[in-house]
Motif scaffolding. Sequence first.
Motif, PDB file in Angstrom:
ATOM      1  N   THR A  35      61.210  42.688  52.448  1.00 58.80           N
ATOM      2  CA  THR A  35      62.853  42.171  51.671  1.00 58.80           C
ATOM      3  C   THR A  35      62.865  41.223  51.222  1.00 58.80           C
ATOM      4  OG1 THR A  35      64.240  44.583  52.208  1.00 58.80           O
ATOM      5  CG2 THR A  35      65.336  42.658  51.121  1.00 58.80           C
ATOM      6  N   GLY A  36      63.490  40.227  52.500  1.00 57.83           N
ATOM      7  CA  GLY A  36      63.359  38.746  52.431  1.00 57.83           C
ATOM      8  C   GLY A  36      62.423  37.918  51.686  1.00 57.83           C
ATOM      9  N   ALA A  37      60.851  38.386  51.292  1.00 56.85           N
ATOM     10  CA  ALA A  37      60.016  37.761  50.709  1.00 56.85           C
ATOM     11  C   ALA A  37      60.091  38.135  49.978  1.00 56.85           C
ATOM     12  CB  ALA A  37      58.766  38.383  51.570  1.00 56.85           C
ATOM     13  N   SER A  38      60.482  38.889  49.357  1.00 56.44           N
ATOM     14  CA  SER A  38      60.279  39.447  47.600  1.00 56.44           C
ATOM     15  C   SER A  38      61.115  39.054  47.478  1.00 56.44           C
ATOM     16  CB  SER A  38      59.794  40.959  47.896  1.00 56.44           C
ATOM     17  OG  SER A  38      59.988  42.015  46.450  1.00 56.44           O
ATOM     18  N   ALA A  39      62.488  38.641  48.180  1.00 58.32           N
ATOM     19  CA  ALA A  39      63.458  38.115  47.007  1.00 58.32           C
ATOM     20  C   ALA A  39      63.366  36.722  46.643  1.00 58.32           C
ATOM     21  CB  ALA A  39      64.999  38.718  48.154  1.00 58.32           C
ATOM     22  N   ILE A  40      62.513  36.337  47.869  1.00 58.42           N
ATOM     23  CA  ILE A  40      62.402  34.406  48.125  1.00 58.42           C
ATOM     24  C   ILE A  40      61.404  34.522  46.776  1.00 58.42           C
ATOM     25  CG2 ILE A  40      61.499  32.770  48.885  1.00 58.42           C
ATOM     26  CD1 ILE A  40      62.706  33.496  51.295  1.00 58.42           C
ATOM     27  N   GLU A  41      60.566  35.380  46.680  1.00 62.11           N
ATOM     28  CA  GLU A  41      59.439  35.497  45.404  1.00 62.11           C
ATOM     29  C   GLU A  41      60.166  35.600  44.215  1.00 62.11           C
ATOM     30  OE1 GLU A  41      56.811  33.695  44.416  1.00 62.11           O
ATOM     31  OE2 GLU A  41      56.696  34.410  47.326  1.00 62.11           O
ATOM     32  N   GLY A  42      61.236  35.825  44.320  1.00 60.88           N
ATOM     33  CA  GLY A  42      61.732  36.814  43.034  1.00 60.88           C
ATOM     34  C   GLY A  42      63.262  35.457  42.319  1.00 60.88           C
ATOM     35  N   VAL A  43      63.428  34.476  43.254  1.00 62.33           N
ATOM     36  CA  VAL A  43      64.258  33.647  42.460  1.00 62.33           C
ATOM     37  C   VAL A  43      64.193  32.411  43.116  1.00 62.33           C
ATOM     38  CG1 VAL A  43      66.113  35.374  42.225  1.00 62.33           C
ATOM     39  CG2 VAL A  43      65.789  33.471  44.808  1.00 62.33           C
ATOM     40  N   ARG A  44      62.645  31.782  43.188  1.00 66.23           N
ATOM     41  CA  ARG A  44      62.328  30.395  44.240  1.00 66.23           C
ATOM     42  C   ARG A  44      62.637  29.848  42.358  1.00 66.23           C
ATOM     43  NH1 ARG A  44      56.564  30.591  46.024  1.00 66.23           N
ATOM     44  NH2 ARG A  44      57.031  28.457  45.835  1.00 66.23           N
ATOM     45  N   GLY A  45      63.001  28.963  42.734  1.00 67.49           N
ATOM     46  CA  GLY A  45      63.143  27.438  41.797  1.00 67.49           C
ATOM     47  C   GLY A  45      63.675  28.391  40.894  1.00 67.49           C
ATOM     48  N   LYS A  46      64.620  28.958  40.468  1.00 67.68           N
ATOM     49  CA  LYS A  46      64.974  29.334  39.195  1.00 67.68           C
ATOM     50  C   LYS A  46      66.344  28.445  39.618  1.00 67.68           C
ATOM     51  CE  LYS A  46      63.743  33.944  38.009  1.00 67.68           C
ATOM     52  NZ  LYS A  46      62.539  34.902  38.399  1.00 67.68           N
ATOM     53  N   GLU A  47      67.273  28.177  37.921  1.00 69.79           N
ATOM     54  CA  GLU A  47      68.216  27.021  38.319  1.00 69.79           C
ATOM     55  C   GLU A  47      69.376  28.655  38.281  1.00 69.79           C
ATOM     56  OE1 GLU A  47      68.531  24.876  34.152  1.00 69.79           O
ATOM     57  OE2 GLU A  47      67.274  25.197  34.450  1.00 69.79           O
TER      58      GLU A  47
END
Length: 464
Positions: free
Chosen positions: A144-156
Amino acid sequence: MNFISTRGKTAGIGFIDTVLMGLADDGGLLIPNEIPHISAARLKEMESLSYQDLAYEVFSYYTNNEIPDEDLKDLIRQSYATFRDPEVTPVKKLTDNMYVMELFHGPTFAFKDVALQFLGNLYAYVSKKQNEIIHILGATSGDTGASAIEGVRGKEGIRICILHPHQKVSRVQELQMTTVDDENVLNLSVEGTFDDCQRIIKDLFADVPFKTKYHLRAINSINFVRILAQTVYYFYAYFRVQKDKPGAKVNFSVPTGNFGDIFAGYLAKRMGLPVNKLILATNENNILERFVLEGVYRPGEFKSTHSPSMDIQVASNFERYLYYLLGENPQQAAAYMEGFKTDGVITIAPELLSRVQADFAAHGVGGEECLATIGSYYREHGYLLDPHTACGVAAYEKCSPAEEVCVTLSTAHPAKFNESIELVGIEQTYPQPIQDLFAKPQHQEIVDSSVEEIVRRLESFYTK
Ligand SMILES: *Cc1c(COP(=O)(O)O)cnc(C)c1O
């Protein structure tokens, strides 16, 4: 359409507020006030839709017109553009009556990307619309952590902090989280267990002033939008199988821990998709198997297994199913959950158990059985299963009659769990994106498992 709580004290919630609320304010789980029903004629028309168009169709029944059509289409297009397979969740035929649906073609090679890519984009969309910074906070046992981070990384407009137990996640899972170098991501590696991480998160979400001050939002699978996104692929797989074998009875075998992925299948069935049996696959942490076989829901002793993402004793989504089993009666659901809190067990009457068994079969897969299944499918079909999917396949073999067709959900790529694959004596080559992780620097802070310490790190992250 609006959303209500399984416990009856929260009601009339819109779609976006449901996403933001996560857990209902009365402690229950949010569900639609009425499950939309899709007619057989409409299902027929949906058969040849692309994954993205199907997702749009299914989501539209629930979004309460709160997201303009073009925006919703755009969110869906963005979310699945990151998948490596144009079909998003391709269905592969392994034997005459057995298919595997590969849910691991997203950025982190596990099925959680299907929901969390969408949720990440939706949070960014809402942040922009409401002009507020969203702080996502969660604990993970790995995927879940890896996937959630990948879902929002770099997003304003979004910052994310994920707690994971120090050196207790798989090597690839750790690298997937900690090699991300975006400023809006904080990895806290907690000296303790996953349960410690989860307890800290619970304390922080219960601290209402802190939660409100920082607009804390959750990403765990109690969030209804995660269930909704996962409902789509049941439709997709069903239509692919019908094309191959018109009129076949279709079972689904689902590796599950929190009852999340399999509840999505139950919802698809209630929406009118003619799913035959839902086969619940677990490992030695088999509370859900015992519930389906005996009608007794009682956590047992925690065991570490080859399929760590299903090492769960209390299934957070179970309450949703219980609500429907009890005839959509929130007073009864609340009473059963209250009883569970005091006695640590739920026992259902025989007539309810036969209703459970009409929809579900179940099998808890042992460690040796899991590894043997990986070995035999590799030798006989040239197909490498990850240990979670192997539990699904072993449960299919046990529970699906030869004359029926079964789709097993493949929830992760085997490269994520090489520790188990090695035990079978199989050498695999990593996909390039995973291989590349080993050369990247890691970004994480190692911290004590104390709430005060975590709050200190969070406040400095939030005011950066
Ligand atoms: C999370 C996870 C599961 C279990 O999913 P539930 O939502 O608990 O049903 C199964 N397999 C893998 C690989 C996972 O990451």
